[in-house]
Design an enzyme around this catalytic site. Structure first.
Site, PDB file in Angstrom:
ATOM      1  N   ARG A 189       7.081 -26.137  23.614  1.00 12.52           N
ATOM      2  CA  ARG A 189       6.232 -25.560  24.667  1.00 12.52           C
ATOM      3  C   ARG A 189       6.379 -24.044  24.721  1.00 12.52           C
ATOM      4  O   ARG A 189       7.441 -23.485  24.445  1.00 12.52           O
ATOM      5  CB  ARG A 189       6.615 -26.122  26.045  1.00 12.52           C
ATOM      6  CG  ARG A 189       6.350 -27.612  26.217  1.00 12.52           C
ATOM      7  CD  ARG A 189       6.717 -28.058  27.627  1.00 12.52           C
ATOM      8  NE  ARG A 189       6.493 -29.480  27.835  1.00 12.52           N
ATOM      9  CZ  ARG A 189       5.339 -30.020  28.207  1.00 12.52           C
ATOM     10  NH1 ARG A 189       4.295 -29.250  28.401  1.00 12.52           N
ATOM     11  NH2 ARG A 189       5.236 -31.321  28.391  1.00 12.52           N
ATOM     12  N   ARG A 219      -2.161 -16.394  15.036  1.00  8.03           N
ATOM     13  CA  ARG A 219      -1.174 -17.254  15.673  1.00  8.03           C
ATOM     14  C   ARG A 219      -1.569 -17.542  17.119  1.00  8.03           C
ATOM     15  O   ARG A 219      -2.274 -16.771  17.754  1.00  8.03           O
ATOM     16  CB  ARG A 219       0.210 -16.603  15.641  1.00  8.03           C
ATOM     17  CG  ARG A 219       0.804 -16.549  14.253  1.00  8.03           C
ATOM     18  CD  ARG A 219       2.252 -16.106  14.304  1.00  8.03           C
ATOM     19  NE  ARG A 219       2.822 -16.095  12.974  1.00  8.03           N
ATOM     20  CZ  ARG A 219       3.309 -17.154  12.368  1.00  8.03           C
ATOM     21  NH1 ARG A 219       3.294 -18.319  12.975  1.00  8.03           N
ATOM     22  NH2 ARG A 219       3.817 -17.066  11.159  1.00  8.03           N
ATOM     23  N   ARG A 259      13.411 -24.024  10.292  1.00  8.82           N
ATOM     24  CA  ARG A 259      12.011 -24.488  10.249  1.00  8.82           C
ATOM     25  C   ARG A 259      11.318 -23.880   9.039  1.00  8.82           C
ATOM     26  O   ARG A 259      11.449 -22.684   8.778  1.00  8.82           O
ATOM     27  CB  ARG A 259      11.252 -24.122  11.528  1.00  8.82           C
ATOM     28  CG  ARG A 259       9.814 -24.662  11.498  1.00  8.82           C
ATOM     29  CD  ARG A 259       9.116 -24.588  12.848  1.00  8.82           C
ATOM     30  NE  ARG A 259       8.672 -23.265  13.207  1.00  8.82           N
ATOM     31  CZ  ARG A 259       7.457 -22.982  13.713  1.00  8.82           C
ATOM     32  NH1 ARG A 259       6.588 -23.959  13.917  1.00  8.82           N
ATOM     33  NH2 ARG A 259       7.138 -21.758  14.039  1.00  8.82           N
ATOM     34  N   ASP A 287      -0.591 -24.850  18.664  1.00  7.73           N
ATOM     35  CA  ASP A 287      -1.681 -24.929  17.691  1.00  7.73           C
ATOM     36  C   ASP A 287      -2.698 -26.001  18.058  1.00  7.73           C
ATOM     37  O   ASP A 287      -3.884 -25.856  17.781  1.00  7.73           O
ATOM     38  CB  ASP A 287      -1.127 -25.168  16.293  1.00  7.73           C
ATOM     39  CG  ASP A 287      -0.496 -23.910  15.711  1.00  7.73           C
ATOM     40  OD1 ASP A 287      -1.111 -22.837  15.829  1.00  7.73           O
ATOM     41  OD2 ASP A 287       0.612 -23.991  15.175  1.00  7.73           O
TER      42      ASP A 287
END
Length: 869
Positions: free
Chosen positions: A565, A697, A380, A527
């Site tokens: 999730r 975050r 990622r 987010d």
């Protein structure tokens, strides 16, 4: 759950607590034990609402020195650990009604067609992606002791255990508890990404390695008994992927070198595990009868099965020990499968089916589920990092600045280069360090087999060019196979824009040819909820998936939705069945892929029986959703939820974004600033170290609110919106949605659990001590909405108390509630002292002790609440 089972769980918790008490007394004396016991009693009474007990806790903690506060914090964190272990073992032993066969029989009893049940079971494809998000607060050395402790509890609860064995087991339990008490519970340093990956490997080694073949065996037996067929040996029913060592989004510590090391370590760990399997098979397969195919493979060997396995067994050992060059390691699943299948077929041909269907079959299943790479590593990276590569490159080539081009121009450039046979990147080019790192990562992918990788995820994807850019980078760096590339849509705007982006991609002929009819899309939950609140985010996720499913059907593409999730409702967390059944119809056609994050990995998969149970729950839920898809929302439901989501978003943003007092209140009312000192995971708490709350975050954002029991991100603005729309002449519609729409019902059910964990009186205690007078009214306003929200959900669900529909969950929270209470009041005392640490009354040693005690309370509360991040 019946009363006798409730009593058993309570007795186990009580017994473990008493054993810890004996350990504390042995080290610190009877006076300390009495003090701990009094605090424990006051904690239970305070949880029950007795204000005198609360005051005693507050007064006691104020009178003690820092070292004593640390001791108390450690004691209650350990109590909560032991309560969790008792519950894990209890769940593993007593919830057998959730076996796969029982669940599938329930599905059949609903009237599902036999052939449809068979097709659904055979087409099961569950991909669980283990991630290292920093919600796992417990050290790996303690996790090992806890696993041993659970094993001893299983033996203790064995029917008809002898007096001698009971004494032996209790001695071992006391030893393990003492070991844990005398071990530092806080890591001295933050774990590295490689440490996190090794932790993930250990979950496979100690639990999933055993659980997966047992789960598949149960599924196979069900198919044989009900349909007279066998589950294919190569069935991809369940497989495992990982982000540990591959997720570099905002984590500067995940480099190409780290990814390389993690890939190699995974292969060596897989070699170790398969070596053990083959050692066992080598002992078992001593027979000399074999078929012609095996005889051709081994020549005139007297023990043909052992001879067939010998070469790969030796190569596995050399790979495990790193004694040969990497190029000579066991590199493909076929290297294992070829001799294993030769043995399997021969045993069947020679009438030794009972041997073939034993340990050998389990090993073959493991090759298909885990493979020689142990799990598939996802990569990622943020979309901007890819764009930066091309901006820098195009400037070097003198053709402009890619970053300034229009989307149309970007696509034209990327597609032209994707079709070109000449290299784009000149050998003479020396890129910046950040760009070089992106290129090096792609070259690591090129050096390894595609069997070692899952998919490449692009975070903050907002345009079709974001996907094409990654495909061009992979091509230029030597990746010769079509690695699946998945855009991650995570903010509210990106979710809403996702159908347009994917349509733009799927309209490109070259792209459709490249993906060969298979597209992955990741849906972000964290987010979007932080951006717009849980209700608006949940509906945006639903609408996005619904539109993507429709688009994939239109374009004749198989869509695999990847669900990012977390453990809490504020990060998309739902129980497995509820999560699956709350998705739009048609969303499981391409399989089910979901992250398993942080501490939920241990709670779901930390023990073989728990892991098998969790896999069974997932499998049954997916099969049921495939056979009986959730209903598409009625137009009245859709109109109602759209109004609720908009109101919920405005309510949430009105507080979090618009109110100038929110951030100052958040900073002082929660331990958000102190959280940064806890070495939880390898990623920084903020994407931008200089940023404010907007750069925080999603995980520490939720973690901080959980510590004060306000759990604000999960509920803020939601019930206020639901009530407003309901009271606007929509009573009957809302009742219909609760009764008949899993998407809506599951959200209210999760809020029900959240409100059981919320404790307004504890949040008020934090405010009373830590929040300046000019901000106290802000917390009072939030708690007023919290209390109104609790009243509202009870009224709407027609309940008198939280979690009425989940008596086991309510019992679990009540058991831990009394232990949590002292930790909160202890944390309040510590926060007050730490924030005064600049004064001369504290020495350096005092400050170190305070900070350690603070970290212990943060850890203890997280352990007690379990799904904290």
């Amino acid at each position: 759950m019946n009363d006798s089972l409730n009593a058993q769980l309570k007795d186990t918790v009580r017994y473990l607590g008493a054993t810890l008490g004996e350990t504390i007394e042995a080290e610190l004396g009877s006076e300390w034990l009495q003090k701990i016991e009094q605090i424990r009693q006051d904690g239970r009474d305070s949880y029950a609402g007795e204000t005198e007990s609360t005051q005693r806790l507050t007064d006691l903690f104020a009178s003690l020195d820092n070292r004593s506060l640390l001791t108390i914090g450690r004691a209650f964190a350990q109590f909560l650990n032991l309560a969790n272990i008792a519950e894990q073992e209890f769940n593993s032993a007593n919830q057998r009604d959730e076996s796969l066969a029982v669940s599938l029989e329930k599905i059949k009893s609903l009237g599902a067609d036999r052939e449809k049940v068979l097709a659904a079971v055979k087409n099961l494809n569950i991909d669980l992606v283990l991630t290292a998000h920093p919600t796992e607060v417990t050290r790996r050395t303690l996790i090992h002791k806890h696993r041993q402790l659970a094993s001893q509890l299983q033996e203790l609860h064995t029917t008809n255990i002898t007096e001698h064995n009971e004494k032996r087991v209790k001695t071992r339990i006391a030893g393990l508890i003492s070991q844990a008490w005398h071990t530092e519970e806080i890591r001295s340093v933050r774990p590295t990404p490689v440490d996190e990956a090794r932790w993930g490997f250990s979950v496979i080694e100690t639990s999933l390695w055993e659980a997966v073949p047992e789960f598949l065996r149960e599924l196979d037996e069900y198919l044989q008994s009900q349909f007279d067929i066998s589950l294919p040996l190569d069935a991809k029913t369940v497989q495992f992927s990982s982000w540990m060592g591959g997720d570099r989004d905002g984590n500067p510590f995940v480099t190409s070198m780290v990814t390389e090391e993690v890939l190699r370590r995974a292969r060596r760990r897989a070699a170790k595990l398969f070596s053990l399997d083959l050692d066992n098979l080598y002992i078992e397969l001593s027979m000399n009868d074999c078929n012609e195919q095996l005889r051709e493979l081994v020549g005139d060997a007297k023990e043909p099965y052992r001879a067939a396995l010998k070469a790969v067994r030796n190569k596995l050992e050399l790979t495990r020990d790193g004694q040969i060059p990497v190029e000579e390691w066991v590199a493909s699943n076929d290297e294992l499968l070829h001799p294993l299948m030769a043995c399997y077929d021969s045993l069947h041909d020679c009438g030794m089916q009972v041997i073939a269907e034993g340990a050998l079959k389990d090993t073959i299943r493991r090759v298909h589920s885990f493979g020689v790479n142990l799990l598939k590593l996802d990569i990622r990276q943020d979309s901007e990092r890819h764009a930066d590569v091309f901006s820098e490159l195009t400037r070097y080539l003198g053709i402009g600045d890619y970053g300034q081009w229009s989307e149309e121009d970007k696509q034209a450039f990327l597609l032209r280069e994707l079709s070109s046979k000449r290299p784009l990147i000149p050998h003479s080019w020396t890129p910046s360090d950040d760009v070089q790192e992106v290129l090096d990562t792609c070259r690591v992918i090129a050096r390894h087999s595609k069997e070692g990788f899952g998919i490449y995820i692009i975070s903050m994807a907002s345009e079709a060019s974001d996907v094409l850019a990654v495909q061009l980078l992979l091509k230029e760096c030597g990746v010769t196979w079509p690695m699946p590339v998945a855009p991650l849509f995570e903010t509210l705007d990106d979710l809403n824009n996702s159908p347009k982006v994917m349509r733009s991609l799927l309209d490109i002929d070259w792209y459709r040819g490249y993906i060969s009819g298979r597209q992955y899309v990741m849906i972000g939950y964290s987010d979007s909820a932080k951006d717009a609140g849980s209700l608006a985010a949940g509906w945006a996720q639903y609408e996005s998936q619904e539109a993507l499913v429709q688009l994939s059907e239109e374009k004749d593409v198989t869509l695999t939705l990847f669900h990012g999730r977390g453990g809490t409702i504020g990060r998309g967390g739902l129980p497995a069945k509820a999560a699956i059944h709350s998705q739009p119809p048609g969303s499981l056609t391409g399989g089910f892929r979901v992250t398993e994050q942080g501490e939920t990995i241990r709670y779901k998969f930390g023990m073989p029986q728990l892991a098998k149970r969790s896999l069974s729950i997932y499998a049954a839920a997916v099969v049921e959703a495939m056979l009986s898809p959730p209903p598409a929302p009625k137009e009245t439901w859709r109109e109602t939820i759209i109004k609720m989501a908009a109101l919920g978003r405005d309510n949430y943003r009105g507080v979090v974004r618009s109110d100038p007092e929110f951030v100052p209140y958040f900073r002082v009312a929660t331990p958000e600033q102190e959280l940064g000192k806890l070495p939880l995971g390898s990623r920084p708490a903020k994407r931008n170290p200089q940023g404010g709350i907007e750069s925080l975050r999603a995980i520490p954002w939720i973690f901080a609110w959980a510590q004060t029991r306000m759990v604000l991100p999960s509920w803020l603005g939601v019930m206020k919106a639901v009530e407003a729309v309901k009271n606007d002449g929509n009573d009957d519609v809302v009742k219909d949605m609760i009764d008949n729409w899993p998407f809506f019902n599951s959200r209210l059910s999760m809020l029900d659990m959240v409100f059981k964990k919320a404790e307004p009186h504890i949040s008020a205690a934090y405010d009373a001590r830590l929040v300046p007078d000019n901000l106290k009214h802000f917390g009072e306003g939030l708690r007023a909405e919290l209390k109104q929200s609790i009243d509202s959900i009870l009224r709407i669900l027609d309940h008198t108390d939280m979690m009425e529909d989940d008596p086991h969950g309510r019992l679990s929270m009540d058991i831990r509630g009394g232990y949590l209470e002292p930790l909160h009041y202890l944390q309040i005392e510590l926060l007050d002292r730490i924030r005064k640490e600049g004064s001369s009354e504290y020495s350096d040693n005092d400050i170190a002790t305070l900070e350690m005690a603070m970290m212990v309370t943060i850890t203890g509360i997280a352990i007690g609440l379990r799904n904290t991040g």
